[in-house]
Design an enzyme around this catalytic site. Structure first.
Site, PDB file in Angstrom:
ATOM      1  N   GLY A 181       9.580  21.527  65.689  1.00 29.03           N
ATOM      2  CA  GLY A 181       9.748  21.969  64.313  1.00 29.03           C
ATOM      3  C   GLY A 181      11.203  22.210  63.970  1.00 29.03           C
ATOM      4  O   GLY A 181      11.559  22.385  62.809  1.00 29.03           O
ATOM      5  N   ALA A 199      15.841  25.145  76.463  1.00 25.46           N
ATOM      6  CA  ALA A 199      17.211  25.437  76.884  1.00 25.46           C
ATOM      7  C   ALA A 199      18.256  24.891  75.904  1.00 25.46           C
ATOM      8  O   ALA A 199      19.386  24.620  76.291  1.00 25.46           O
ATOM      9  CB  ALA A 199      17.486  24.921  78.311  1.00 25.46           C
ATOM     10  N   ARG A 203      18.689  22.103  74.779  1.00 28.84           N
ATOM     11  CA  ARG A 203      19.257  20.943  75.447  1.00 28.84           C
ATOM     12  C   ARG A 203      19.014  19.631  74.729  1.00 28.84           C
ATOM     13  O   ARG A 203      19.680  18.630  74.993  1.00 28.84           O
ATOM     14  CB  ARG A 203      18.671  20.830  76.867  1.00 28.84           C
ATOM     15  CG  ARG A 203      17.182  20.515  76.871  1.00 28.84           C
ATOM     16  CD  ARG A 203      16.565  20.561  78.256  1.00 28.84           C
ATOM     17  NE  ARG A 203      16.958  19.468  79.108  1.00 28.84           N
ATOM     18  CZ  ARG A 203      16.534  18.206  78.990  1.00 28.84           C
ATOM     19  NH1 ARG A 203      15.694  17.886  78.026  1.00 28.84           N
ATOM     20  NH2 ARG A 203      16.935  17.283  79.827  1.00 28.84           N
ATOM     21  N   GLY A 214      24.230  22.956  71.738  1.00 37.52           N
ATOM     22  CA  GLY A 214      22.882  23.390  71.377  1.00 37.52           C
ATOM     23  C   GLY A 214      22.912  24.606  70.468  1.00 37.52           C
ATOM     24  O   GLY A 214      23.665  25.541  70.703  1.00 37.52           O
ATOM     25  N   GLY A 269      19.811  26.597  69.246  1.00 38.78           N
ATOM     26  CA  GLY A 269      18.380  26.837  69.090  1.00 38.78           C
ATOM     27  C   GLY A 269      18.071  28.260  69.472  1.00 38.78           C
ATOM     28  O   GLY A 269      18.120  29.177  68.656  1.00 38.78           O
ATOM     29  N   GLU A 270      17.818  28.415  70.760  1.00 44.87           N
ATOM     30  CA  GLU A 270      17.419  29.732  71.266  1.00 44.87           C
ATOM     31  C   GLU A 270      18.450  30.816  70.977  1.00 44.87           C
ATOM     32  O   GLU A 270      18.103  31.983  70.784  1.00 44.87           O
ATOM     33  CB  GLU A 270      17.209  29.644  72.773  1.00 44.87           C
ATOM     34  CG  GLU A 270      16.037  28.773  73.156  1.00 44.87           C
ATOM     35  CD  GLU A 270      15.992  28.509  74.656  1.00 44.87           C
ATOM     36  OE1 GLU A 270      16.978  28.813  75.356  1.00 44.87           O
ATOM     37  OE2 GLU A 270      14.973  27.999  75.116  1.00 44.87           O
TER      38      GLU A 270
END
Lengths: 348, 162
Positions: free
Chosen positions: A46, A86, A88, A288, A290-291
């Site tokens: 998503g 991760a 990634r 990255g 994201g997290e």
């Protein structure tokens, strides 16, 4: 009484991981209609993985994004990938896709050289879906037509394989040193809160962040990660837990009506700025993002609560009960040592 | 108990389904009729992803026995999506990047449509109130609130299409 406070926190976040090596692979092939299918095994959760990979593939192939189909359908049959985690995927898969696109371009050049009766080294991609003889725009072919000719006239495939791997890095047993990631993104968050000292409830007023995430492939999706992550961080800081009255699992939430999360009523003002310092090893310089977006809001909020109330809390989520107990402890401490310098003990 | 036949209006046509008693409208729409925008998030009215309109009123279809909509008009995301292009609320969700995984989106759009049909110029407070029963796990809600505000501006004075 309602007390306001401001807290700050920063995060350095790794892109990818490195346990036994961290590979991603991609396969690209042309269809008979001249579109390109990018086959992957890293799924889209998503966050927009298919969109950014479609953008990267279109850029690397020199075709329009509408002519790229990103297929993440099946990890049983797709090329190998460690997965989408991760932070990634854009980095690892993007690199693999660029490598695969380079093979595709070689295959296109082989066929185009025959079709245009030109030396391979005289051909160039225009980045707009065409291949032409350098300096002779009239001698040009659509990439879609080259792909079609390859299949129906020359009996050839237009395909490419790509792989990217972060090799395994052993841990030095003496020092613990290793090479754990490929690059790191950075962020700093300032949170403002208002704490109700009667009820212990915390209202988050604002979450403002600065992010450094390398090159942005898709700024709208980056912002989506940051805004959504700010909400997730706030939710971790103040609401979410699967075991609110641990250790008795009988009190654990069983459904959405018992598992607390902030909703539309609780959203604070969320603002962000994004800085781009391209990485040396990501596709077009990406890192990255994201997290990491759910990270710095959490300590920023907890620090803001400390700033507002002088109560230092070291467990999550910060429930009204924890705050009220902290305020009680502070009052008791003040009664025990009334002569102490209050400015020095405040908040201890 | 024996199955019964229930008829209701969907996408301008009368549909007839045979169901066991207490089958939910959500199950009928999604599994019997193939209207897959109607999600089955929690099956207990806790997430709003199954929201549809019944005679224009928003309902959580996972809690609604289909017998209760006999003779009534049911509206789903499929039925408001035009053959060409998208509904103004869908366009606003696209313009504001108001979805990521998309699971909550059909319910969010249907609850937004119910709001805008009743109140074409909602305050931010009214929007937030309307969205309160619908969960989103990705966006942080702010893009969704902005999308509903944008849809209200886009349809202002014209009324949202059916």
């Amino acid at each position: 009484m309602k007390l306001r406070g401001t807290g700050v926190a920063a995060v350095n976040y790794p892109t990818g991981m490195n346990l036994g090596g961290d590979p991603s692979q991609a396969l690209i092939h042309a269809t008979t209609s001249g579109t390109f299918v990018v086959s992957l095994s890293s799924t889209d959760l998503g966050q927009g993985h298919r969109t950014v990979i479609g953008q990267i593939a279109a850029e690397a192939l020199g075709v329009a994004m509408e002519d790229v189909i990103v297929d993440t359908a099946d990890t049983d049959t797709g090329p190998h990938d460690m997965g989408t985690f991760a932070s990634r995927a854009t980095h690892r898969v993007g690199n693999a896709v660029i490598a695969a696109a380079l093979e595709v371009r070689e295959a296109l050049l082989d066929v185009a050289a025959e079709e245009l009766e030109a030396a391979r080294t005289d051909l160039e991609f225009d980045g707009q879906g065409n291949l032409m003889v350098r300096g002779a725009p009239a001698r040009s072919l659509k990439i879609a037509d080259i792909a079609s000719a390859a299949q129906f006239k020359y009996g050839k495939t237009i395909a490419g394989r790509g792989a990217f791997m972060k090799p395994k890095s052993p841990v030095d047993p003496e020092t613990g040193a290793m090479d754990p990631d490929s690059t790191e993104a950075h962020a700093c968050t300032v949170a403002e809160v208002e704490v109700d000292t009667e009820t212990g409830e915390v209202k988050v007023l604002s979450i403002r962040s600065a992010y450094e995430v390398g090159r942005q492939v898709n700024p709208a999706l980056v912002k989506g990660q940051i805004v959504g992550g700010a909400w997730m961080g706030m939710s971790h800081a103040l609401y979410e837990t699967t075991a609110p009255y641990y250790p008795d699992p009988g009190h654990a939430p069983k459904d959405f009506s018992e598992y607390l999360m902030p909703g539309a009523h609780e959203i604070p003002q969320i603002e962000c700025v994004v800085l781009e310092y391209p990485s040396s090893n990501g596709p077009y310089g990406v890192k990255g993002v994201g997290e990491m977006t759910a990270n710095s809001p959490i300590p920023a909020i907890v620090n803001a609560i400390y700033h507002a109330t002088g109560v230092r809390i070291d467990e999550l989520p910060v429930t009204p009960e924890l705050i009220l107990r902290g305020l009680d402890a502070k009052r008791r401490a003040a009664l025990v040592a009334p002569a102490a310098d209050t400015t020095a003990t405040a908040g201890r | 108990m024996a199955s019964t036949i229930v008829t209701f209006e969907l996408a301008g046509r009368e549909v007839e389904v045979m169901v066991k008693p207490m089958t939910t409208l959500q199950a009928v729409l999604r599994y019997q009729l193939g209207f897959t925008s109607v999600k089955e998030g929690c099956r207990q009215g806790g997430c709003g992803s199954c929201t549809v309109l019944v005679d224009g009123e928003p309902m959580m279809s996972c809690l609604l026995p289909v017998e209760d909509v006999a003779g009534r008009r049911v509206t789903t995301l499929e039925t408001i999506t035009p053959d060409e292009g998208v509904h103004p609320i869908q366009q606003a969700f696209i313009d504001h990047t108001a979805f990521q995984c998309g699971y909550c989106t059909p319910g969010m759009i249907m609850i937004s449509k119910a709001l805008l049909d009743h109140d074409p110029h909602p305050t931010r407070e009214a929007i937030v109130d309307a969205l309160a029963g619908n969960l989103c796990r990705c966006t942080g809600y702010e893009p969704i609130v902005a999308a509903v505000e944008g849809a209200a501006q886009a349809t202002a004075g014209k009324g949202a299409p059916r």
